[in-house]
Design a protein around this motif. Structure first.
Motif, PDB file in Angstrom:
ATOM      1  N   GLU A  43     -51.796  22.484 -43.965  1.00 28.72           N
ATOM      2  CA  GLU A  43     -51.805  23.834 -44.116  1.00 28.72           C
ATOM      3  C   GLU A  43     -51.532  24.835 -43.054  1.00 28.72           C
ATOM      4  O   GLU A  43     -50.654  26.006 -42.940  1.00 28.72           O
ATOM      5  CB  GLU A  43     -52.869  24.294 -45.192  1.00 28.72           C
ATOM      6  N   THR A  44     -52.437  24.705 -42.082  1.00 30.97           N
ATOM      7  CA  THR A  44     -52.413  25.527 -40.846  1.00 30.97           C
ATOM      8  C   THR A  44     -52.272  24.521 -39.543  1.00 30.97           C
ATOM      9  O   THR A  44     -52.790  23.470 -39.847  1.00 30.97           O
ATOM     10  CB  THR A  44     -53.444  26.389 -40.850  1.00 30.97           C
ATOM     11  N   VAL A  45     -51.532  25.288 -38.730  1.00 34.07           N
ATOM     12  CA  VAL A  45     -51.458  24.296 -37.400  1.00 34.07           C
ATOM     13  C   VAL A  45     -52.101  25.121 -36.558  1.00 34.07           C
ATOM     14  O   VAL A  45     -51.672  26.484 -36.157  1.00 34.07           O
ATOM     15  CB  VAL A  45     -49.941  24.107 -37.062  1.00 34.07           C
ATOM     16  N   ALA A  46     -53.000  24.701 -35.719  1.00 36.40           N
ATOM     17  CA  ALA A  46     -53.827  25.517 -34.686  1.00 36.40           C
ATOM     18  C   ALA A  46     -52.828  25.085 -33.401  1.00 36.40           C
ATOM     19  O   ALA A  46     -52.603  24.223 -32.938  1.00 36.40           O
ATOM     20  CB  ALA A  46     -55.153  24.879 -34.498  1.00 36.40           C
ATOM     21  N   SER A  47     -52.777  26.493 -32.881  1.00 34.67           N
ATOM     22  CA  SER A  47     -52.104  26.167 -31.315  1.00 34.67           C
ATOM     23  C   SER A  47     -52.948  26.838 -30.458  1.00 34.67           C
ATOM     24  O   SER A  47     -53.660  27.656 -30.651  1.00 34.67           O
ATOM     25  CB  SER A  47     -50.675  26.959 -31.257  1.00 34.67           C
ATOM     26  N   GLU A  48     -53.135  26.444 -29.183  1.00 34.96           N
ATOM     27  CA  GLU A  48     -54.020  27.210 -28.334  1.00 34.96           C
ATOM     28  C   GLU A  48     -53.122  27.385 -27.168  1.00 34.96           C
ATOM     29  O   GLU A  48     -52.002  26.820 -26.908  1.00 34.96           O
ATOM     30  CB  GLU A  48     -54.770  25.833 -27.722  1.00 34.96           C
ATOM     31  N   VAL A  49     -53.778  28.152 -26.064  1.00 33.30           N
ATOM     32  CA  VAL A  49     -53.296  28.495 -24.779  1.00 33.30           C
ATOM     33  C   VAL A  49     -53.869  27.530 -23.826  1.00 33.30           C
ATOM     34  O   VAL A  49     -55.145  27.550 -23.631  1.00 33.30           O
ATOM     35  CB  VAL A  49     -53.618  29.965 -24.361  1.00 33.30           C
ATOM     36  N   PRO A  50     -53.085  26.651 -23.117  1.00 28.48           N
ATOM     37  CA  PRO A  50     -53.843  25.789 -22.179  1.00 28.48           C
ATOM     38  C   PRO A  50     -54.481  26.627 -21.348  1.00 28.48           C
ATOM     39  O   PRO A  50     -54.049  27.427 -20.838  1.00 28.48           O
ATOM     40  CB  PRO A  50     -52.534  25.113 -21.752  1.00 28.48           C
ATOM     41  N   PRO A  51     -55.625  25.800 -20.456  1.00 27.40           N
ATOM     42  CA  PRO A  51     -56.576  26.652 -19.783  1.00 27.40           C
ATOM     43  C   PRO A  51     -55.693  26.918 -18.485  1.00 27.40           C
ATOM     44  O   PRO A  51     -55.901  27.677 -17.669  1.00 27.40           O
ATOM     45  CB  PRO A  51     -57.601  25.857 -19.291  1.00 27.40           C
ATOM     46  N   LYS A  52     -54.569  26.090 -18.046  1.00 27.40           N
ATOM     47  CA  LYS A  52     -53.969  26.371 -16.699  1.00 27.40           C
ATOM     48  C   LYS A  52     -52.388  26.151 -17.113  1.00 27.40           C
ATOM     49  O   LYS A  52     -52.041  25.574 -18.167  1.00 27.40           O
ATOM     50  CB  LYS A  52     -54.097  25.082 -15.792  1.00 27.40           C
ATOM     51  N   THR A  53     -51.611  26.839 -16.199  1.00 26.89           N
ATOM     52  CA  THR A  53     -50.239  26.872 -16.321  1.00 26.89           C
ATOM     53  C   THR A  53     -49.622  25.327 -16.156  1.00 26.89           C
ATOM     54  O   THR A  53     -48.671  24.920 -16.907  1.00 26.89           O
ATOM     55  CB  THR A  53     -49.453  27.666 -15.090  1.00 26.89           C
ATOM     56  N   GLU A  54     -50.259  24.515 -15.371  1.00 33.03           N
ATOM     57  CA  GLU A  54     -49.802  23.183 -14.993  1.00 33.03           C
ATOM     58  C   GLU A  54     -49.775  22.283 -16.594  1.00 33.03           C
ATOM     59  O   GLU A  54     -49.176  21.339 -16.645  1.00 33.03           O
ATOM     60  CB  GLU A  54     -50.508  22.499 -14.076  1.00 33.03           C
ATOM     61  N   LEU A  55     -50.647  22.863 -17.423  1.00 29.59           N
ATOM     62  CA  LEU A  55     -50.842  22.297 -18.616  1.00 29.59           C
ATOM     63  C   LEU A  55     -50.052  22.691 -19.536  1.00 29.59           C
ATOM     64  O   LEU A  55     -50.093  22.209 -21.058  1.00 29.59           O
ATOM     65  CB  LEU A  55     -52.218  22.008 -19.024  1.00 29.59           C
ATOM     66  N   GLY A  56     -49.134  23.396 -19.334  1.00 28.79           N
ATOM     67  CA  GLY A  56     -47.987  23.825 -20.375  1.00 28.79           C
ATOM     68  C   GLY A  56     -48.177  25.153 -20.796  1.00 28.79           C
ATOM     69  O   GLY A  56     -49.124  26.139 -20.405  1.00 28.79           O
ATOM     70  N   ASP A  57     -47.369  25.805 -21.938  1.00 28.56           N
ATOM     71  CA  ASP A  57     -47.502  27.053 -22.318  1.00 28.56           C
ATOM     72  C   ASP A  57     -48.018  27.226 -23.660  1.00 28.56           C
ATOM     73  O   ASP A  57     -48.444  28.387 -23.927  1.00 28.56           O
ATOM     74  CB  ASP A  57     -45.897  27.640 -22.180  1.00 28.56           C
ATOM     75  N   ALA A  58     -47.964  26.276 -24.352  1.00 31.03           N
ATOM     76  CA  ALA A  58     -48.645  26.141 -25.556  1.00 31.03           C
ATOM     77  C   ALA A  58     -49.189  24.667 -25.993  1.00 31.03           C
ATOM     78  O   ALA A  58     -48.491  23.776 -25.464  1.00 31.03           O
ATOM     79  CB  ALA A  58     -47.859  26.347 -26.951  1.00 31.03           C
ATOM     80  N   ALA A  59     -50.470  24.486 -26.650  1.00 29.83           N
ATOM     81  CA  ALA A  59     -50.835  23.100 -26.793  1.00 29.83           C
ATOM     82  C   ALA A  59     -51.321  23.328 -28.297  1.00 29.83           C
ATOM     83  O   ALA A  59     -51.731  24.048 -28.967  1.00 29.83           O
ATOM     84  CB  ALA A  59     -52.109  22.856 -25.984  1.00 29.83           C
ATOM     85  N   PHE A  60     -50.985  21.730 -28.789  1.00 33.16           N
ATOM     86  CA  PHE A  60     -51.332  21.617 -30.088  1.00 33.16           C
ATOM     87  C   PHE A  60     -52.322  20.356 -30.316  1.00 33.16           C
ATOM     88  O   PHE A  60     -51.890  19.325 -29.996  1.00 33.16           O
ATOM     89  CB  PHE A  60     -49.940  21.266 -30.940  1.00 33.16           C
ATOM     90  N   PRO A  61     -53.631  20.718 -30.740  1.00 34.53           N
ATOM     91  CA  PRO A  61     -54.504  19.510 -30.996  1.00 34.53           C
ATOM     92  C   PRO A  61     -54.418  18.931 -32.139  1.00 34.53           C
ATOM     93  O   PRO A  61     -55.425  18.331 -32.596  1.00 34.53           O
ATOM     94  CB  PRO A  61     -55.821  20.326 -30.609  1.00 34.53           C
TER      95      PRO A  61
END
Length: 678
Positions: free
Chosen positions: A27-45
């Motif tokens: 239904e919903t997909v959570a996206s996060e802002v990774p804590p550091k630039t080296e970890l990317g620009d968007a994160a999906f757990p």
RNA sequence: GCUCCCGUAGCUCAGUUGGAUAGAGCGUUCGCCUCCUAAGCGAAAGGUCGCAGGUUCAAUUCCCGCCGGGAGCACCA
């Protein structure tokens, strides 16, 4: 393609892939802002969630990392995505194509909704804020209300909403009656003499609301020792409510002058209104009678025949359990037939939502410098021209102190019970905690503090006691401090660069004003709504650290780069063929630093949507500060004008431009303007 | 008595719907103006996230119970 759209597309990809690969409907997909630039620009757990769902559905245990691997390819197919990494226990970290993103960002509005012309067909929302009793000057607590409300209005508009701003004027309440008692029985003044006093004060450069502030406090003291005077209050209040008598006329004069003063004070903070609905019209146009009829028709109120509330009309509530001391049901009509405050509020709320089938008459009250009108309600039809279509909002936001949470709950539940089709969601109470004084600040203001109060963490401000920091006093002090700084800096600037043109006095005052407003608005907005602000002069008057001034300074520096560069750079975009050269800049040693500036500046639209959903302007304030901080670092690390690599120079210019556009828009949404120089 | 809010570094506060090494400002100590504005930048020091349980692969975050602080529970406005 802006950031929000990319994220939305990626979410859709996740949903589609989950459906196709695992036969699971997310239904919903959570996206996060990774804590550091080296970890990317968007994160999906999302892989953790999928693992759980697969187990529920099939009973098979699956490894989140393997699930993530299967989603990875689908996400990498997106043209905005450079690569995707599976990290940790199963995070999907998405890295955008930086060069492509930067090129596109040049042509993207940082707040697309604001650039569109206002859609008159769009559903309207109403924000009520300020609502200071018109019997005295506004203090810093009132300003917290107004700044929160005004900023929320700006956030709504930045999200594309049509907004109507109302400032409710309780011109028939006891507070006004108290000042009238003061004028009539302590000062022995007639209406004519009060008018003369007003003229005299104006001539002396003093304000009527300050006079009333002191008088109100004086009346409060007199009440304690003079019972006869207290009896006068009830008489006066009755006459004011009835209307059509000399006392009511005098009260109207006093209240109206105070409203003018409060409007002028708020205008200094950049706060404006569309309509001033008055309680006198709610009474005289019988709004309550209409509301009462509707409530009876729908059977949501009942007449108590027994018990403590016998003879009262009450609204049953289930949210509150009754005790021996307190009835559970809320009394709306007293046994003497008069309506309570909550009853009037329900009628007013019904009108705001277009549910009352009654309307006010309107008349222009005040015209701002740019010609915008503030309207006021009237009881008679004065045949005004071009009256806007007031009331009838889809959603109503009431910015009111959290001490009013209970009555606001009753209003919300009440309206929702009468109109289930409208529901509770249409009435939103934007509650906030008070601004209190530290015992030290109270003493600094010259108040005697009792031993008991000295032990308290903070002391509540009180108009009745005259205890508070008046809004105009504070902004005057801030402007004076800022002007001193501006003069000092101007002097040292001219000393270093003798050839440069000096700023006019007028401009210096304008700069000091913007700095003062920036400092105060940010100070009130950086706290979340449910934090009690214990007012501290040092902190409120600060121009350094986490302040609005810091954010303004950052924007001024950015503008200064472009002033030095001249006009030739504006509009000189990149060619798509530059993609590889730009990528090389981002892949260089300091590329991550440049990129993190780009991605942070691109988040404004998302942040403003978050601030709206949470009803929390502090989210935007914190973001603005972080953006300013990031820009200061960028500014320090990269010398744009002196950069010799032409591609890098062009990239830095594009990034700085994006940052200043975003920072300026963020500040403007907070009601803070960027000074020409600092 | 009941309802709601708060408790995170010396101080003032952030911390999204649970997620990666808990952050910022102030204060303290130490660096940085020959270079687009030093209202700035960097570094150091500073934490049993009030206490005790529970749920979970994972709790500062959700649930329960305590402790401490605040507000509200009027036929006042």
């Amino acid at each position: 393609m802006n950031l929000l759209k990319i994220q939305e597309t990626l979410r859709q990809t996740v949903v589609e892939t989950a459906r196709k690969e695992f036969n699971i409907e997310l239904e919903t997909v959570a996206s996060e802002v990774p804590p550091k630039t080296e970890l990317g620009d968007a994160a999906f757990p999302v892989a953790f969630e999928l693992a759980k769902r697969i187990k529920q559905q099939t009973g098979e245990k699956s490894n989140p990392r393997q699930i993530a691997e299967r989603l990875k390819a689908a996400l990498e197919a997106n043209e905005s995505v450079e690569r995707v990494e599976v990290a940790g226990a199963g995070y999907l970290n998405v890295f955008f194509d930086r060069a492509k993103f930067l090129i596109e960002s040049q042509n993207v509005e940082v707040l697309p909704c604001l650039s569109e012309s206002e859609n008159r067909a769009a559903p309207k929302v109403c924000v009520e804020h300020t609502s200071v009793n018109p019997n005295k000057a506004a203090h810093i607590g009132h300003v917290r209300n107004s700044v929160l409300g005004d900023t929320f209005v700006r956030i709504l508009r930045a999200n594309g909403k049509r907004v109507e701003v109302q400032n409710y004027i309780d011109n028939t309440g006891v507070q006004v009656a108290d000042v009238v008692v003061g004028f009539v029985y302590l000062e022995n003044k007639t209406l004519e003499e009060i008018k003369n006093l007003h003229a005299r004060l104006t001539a002396e450069g003093k304000t009527f609301d300050y006079f009333c502030w002191d008088l109100y406090a004086k009346v409060g003291q007199e009440y304690q020792k003079n019972e006869t005077l207290k009896a006068r209050r009830a008489e006066v209040l009755h006459l004011i409510e009835a209307g059509g008598n000399p006392t009511a006329e005098l009260a109207d004069y006093v209240a109206t002058r105070n409203v003018e003063c409060i409007l002028a004070t708020m205008e200094r903070f950049g706060i404006r209104y569309d309509l001033l609905p008055r309680e006198s019209e709610i009474l005289h146009l019988h709004f309550w009678k209409k509301a009462f009829e509707k409530m009876r028709e729908r059977g949501v109120i009942k007449l108590e025949t027994t018990g403590k509330s016998a003879g009262c009309w009450v609204m049953p509530t289930d949210s509150h359990t009754g005790t021996e001391e307190h009835e559970a049901d809320k009394i709306l009509v007293r046994s003497n037939g008069t309506v309570t405050y909550t009853g009037k509020d329900i009628a007013y709320q019904m009108w705001k939502l277009g549910l009352l089938d009654l309307d006010f008459y309107y008349n222009p009250f005040h015209e701002y410098a740019d010609g915008k009108l503030v309207w006021i309600t009237t009881a008679e039809n004065l045949q005004s021209a071009n009256i806007p279509d007031f009331g009838g909002s889809e959603t109503v936001y009431n910015v009111i102190d959290s001490r009013q949470s209970y009555p606001q709950e009753v209003v919300k539940k009440g309206v929702a019970t009468i109109f289930p089709e409208k529901g509770e969601a249409a009435s939103v109470h934007l509650a906030y905690e008070m601004v209190a004084l530290s015992p030290g600040a109270a003493q600094e203001l010259g108040f005697e503090i009792s031993e008991a109060d000295k032990q308290k963490p903070f002391i509540e401000m009180s108009g009745r006691k005259g205890l508070g920091v008046k809004a105009d006093d504070l902004i005057n002090r801030l402007e004076a401090n800022a002007l001193t700084e501006v003069n000092n800096r101007e002097a040292s600037r001219l000393e270093k660069n003798p050839g440069e043109e000096s700023l006019s006095e007028h401009k210096k005052i304008e700069i000091a004003h913007r700095i003062a407003v920036g400092a105060l608005r940010y100070f009130l907005l950086k706290f979340t709504r449910n934090t009690v602000i214990v007012f501290d002069f040092k902190e409120a008057l600060s121009f350094e650290g986490e302040t609005g001034v810091f954010c303004q300074y950052s924007a001024v520096r950015a503008n200064s780069i472009f002033r030095k560069l001249g006009e030739q750079v504006s509009g000189s975009g990149f060619q798509v063929s530059d993609l590889e050269a730009i990528s090389a800049i981002f892949n260089a040693e300091d590329g991550d630093g440049i990129w993190s500036m780009v991605i942070l500046a691109s988040r404004l639209e998302e942040i403003i949507a978050n601030a709206l959903n949470a009803g929390e302007p502090a989210i935007l304030a914190k973001y603005t500060f972080n953006l300013a901080k990031a820009f200061n670092l960028f500014y320090y690390n990269h010398k744009i004008i002196g950069e010799e690599n032409q591609t890098k120079r062009a990239v830095l210019i594009a990034v700085a431009d994006l940052a200043r556009r975003s920072l300026t828009a963020a500040l403007n949404t907070l009601g803070i303007e960027v000074p020409e120089r600092m």
